[in-house]
Design an enzyme around this catalytic site. Structure first.
Site, PDB file in Angstrom:
ATOM      1  N   ASP A 306       0.902  -1.020   0.628  1.00 25.96           N
ATOM      2  CA  ASP A 306      -0.070   0.102  -0.101  1.00 25.96           C
ATOM      3  C   ASP A 306       0.712   1.637  -0.097  1.00 25.96           C
ATOM      4  O   ASP A 306       0.173   2.138  -0.256  1.00 25.96           O
ATOM      5  CB  ASP A 306      -0.427  -0.432   1.193  1.00 25.96           C
ATOM      6  CG  ASP A 306      -2.074  -1.040   1.040  1.00 25.96           C
ATOM      7  OD1 ASP A 306      -2.426  -1.503  -0.301  1.00 25.96           O
ATOM      8  OD2 ASP A 306      -2.820  -0.956   2.084  1.00 25.96           O
ATOM      9  N   LYS A 333      -4.900  -4.220  -6.710  1.00 28.97           N
ATOM     10  CA  LYS A 333      -5.771  -3.926  -5.801  1.00 28.97           C
ATOM     11  C   LYS A 333      -6.704  -3.282  -6.871  1.00 28.97           C
ATOM     12  O   LYS A 333      -7.408  -3.214  -7.584  1.00 28.97           O
ATOM     13  CB  LYS A 333      -4.635  -2.429  -5.617  1.00 28.97           C
ATOM     14  CG  LYS A 333      -3.489  -3.500  -4.644  1.00 28.97           C
ATOM     15  CD  LYS A 333      -3.718  -3.718  -3.155  1.00 28.97           C
ATOM     16  CE  LYS A 333      -2.684  -5.029  -2.552  1.00 28.97           C
ATOM     17  NZ  LYS A 333      -3.065  -4.798  -1.030  1.00 28.97           N
TER      18      LYS A 333
END
Length: 424
Positions: A306, A333
């Site tokens: 992330d 993602k």
């Protein structure tokens, strides 16, 4: 919604939103405890709303109260079988979907899971294989909707650990409730293990015992009970990353609400940015970052996927070459984040080479302004905004409302530290 940002130095103090990863986990643990639990310091977002929505569908009673230090959720737990076919909308939240599929089974419910955006494209194969081995009835034509009916027995479970740690978290929450003891083993090296460690920490605080025999092998006693109580959610290092990047690009920002002892893997952002030459220090309980001369480094994204958008953006305005490696999963993602960052940074004049498993970025002192897309991805929008102090002209971000997924007040906070933001 499109927004335009005029380059300006950023300065001020912000309270970091609560960790989305930890909030999911705290709410789930509370919903599994029979009795009343309070979860404090919650930052509301679309992903958290999705988890609350499905847990409520499964039988939890969740009340939301606004406060000065965030939202408090009062949760009366105890998931149970509900009448009929349940329609569980996970929105765009991969965590919600993967965490709660096992809980739909352990609570005995017949569920159709749906979602939006790219959620239908994100892998669920480890669960399909588990359903087949455990003779759990399911139906899908590929992705969502996914219909699942059955119960989750104890016993031996094996999953690949190189797809997503979220599958492990889902089973670690559910298997302590089984009538039999269980084992859970990763058939590959377990990537993003820090997220599993966060799950184990949450479980322990809620009275659940898991024995980690070796890396990737867990022994899980059955017939356990989650305990009630009051639990506070710590600040989110993955969101802090955007403010640290903004400060190092041009300004001085102090962040509050972050734990020095956090198990969040994304806490690594502090070390990564210091390795680039960033001035970051803990001062009077705040994490203080100031404009710095930065240089490129190699970032291994295996356990911190992330962080890639924010890190890539900062690398584009740092001296020298930065290489991001082991980042292939970032393509799975909310969007293909490697490709998105390569495309959007290139629009601003950056030098970015896209590779199958990462990026090679040759930094420049400044980039131009221009119009970029968020790709309907909260982290792409925030990453591009974070380097505006290093742009020579205004930046227009298309789809800026995507921040609602994890950080609805991001633009409000951006203005609070001096950001020149207007709706385009």
């Amino acid at each position: 919604m499109n927004i335009t940002i005029r380059p300006a130095p950023l300065a001020g103090t912000l309270r970091v939103p609560s960790s989305k990863s930890m909030t999911h986990r705290e709410i789930i643990a509370a919903a599994l405890a029979k009795g009343e639990t309070e979860v404090t310091g919650v930052t509301w977002s679309e992903d958290i709303e999705a988890t609350v929505r499905i847990l409520s569908l499964f039988g939890a009673a969740i009340e939301k109260k606004e406060g000065k230090e965030g939202i408090t959720l009062s949760i009366r737990g105890g998931l149970a079988k509900q009448e009929g076919l349940l329609h569980a909308d996970a929105g765009e939240s991969g965590s919600t979907l993967r965490f709660l599929i096992p809980l739909g089974l352990s609570s005995g419910n017949h569920v159709v899971y749906t979602g939006r955006g790219r959620l239908s494209e994100r892998p669920l194969t480890p669960y399909y294989d588990m359903f087949d081995r455990k003779q759990i009835s399911y139906h899908t034509e590929g992705g969502l909707p996914l219909e699942v009916q059955g119960t989750l027995p104890g016993g031996a479970y094996e999953l690949p650990g190189d797809v997503s740690s979220q599958f492990f978290t889902g089973l670690l929450f559910a298997l302590p409730l089984a009538d039999e003891d269980s084992t859970l083993r990763s058939t590959t090296p377990l990537e993003s293990k820090s997220y599993v460690d966060m799950t184990l920490d949450t479980l322990a605080r809620h009275g659940i015992t898991i024995h980690e025999k070796e890396e990737g092998l867990y022994e899980i006693p059955g017939r356990q009970h989650y305990k009630t109580g009051t639990f506070a959610v710590e600040g989110d290092y993955s969101q802090a990353a955007f403010w640290l990047t903004a400060a190092l690009s041009g300004g001085t920002i102090a962040l509050t609400g972050l734990s020095d002892t956090s198990l969040q893997g994304d806490r690594a952002i502090v070390t990564l940015l210091k390795d680039m030459g960033g001035s970051i220090e803990k001062k009077e309980g705040r994490l203080l970052a100031e404009k710095s001369s930065l240089h490129g480094i190699t970032m291994d994204a295996e356990n911190v996927p992330d962080l890639v958008p924010a890190f890539a953006a900062l690398a584009a305005v740092s001296e020298g070459v930065t290489e991001i490696i082991h980042a292939g999963r970032v393509r799975l993602k909310e969007c293909d984040r490697l490709h998105a960052m390569a495309v959007e940074l290139t629009k601003l004049g950056a030098s970015v080479e896209e590779k199958p498993e990462g990026l090679v970025i040759r930094g420049k002192p400044v980039l131009s302004g221009g119009t970029v897309s968020s790709w309907n991805d909260h982290r792409i929008a925030m990453a591009l905004a974070s380097i505006t102090p290093k742009l020579t002209g205004p930046l227009t971000i298309e789809g800026a409302e995507s921040v609602k997924k994890s950080y609805p007040r991001f633009w409000e906070d951006f203005r609070k530290v001096g950001g020149k933001v207007v709706e385009a």
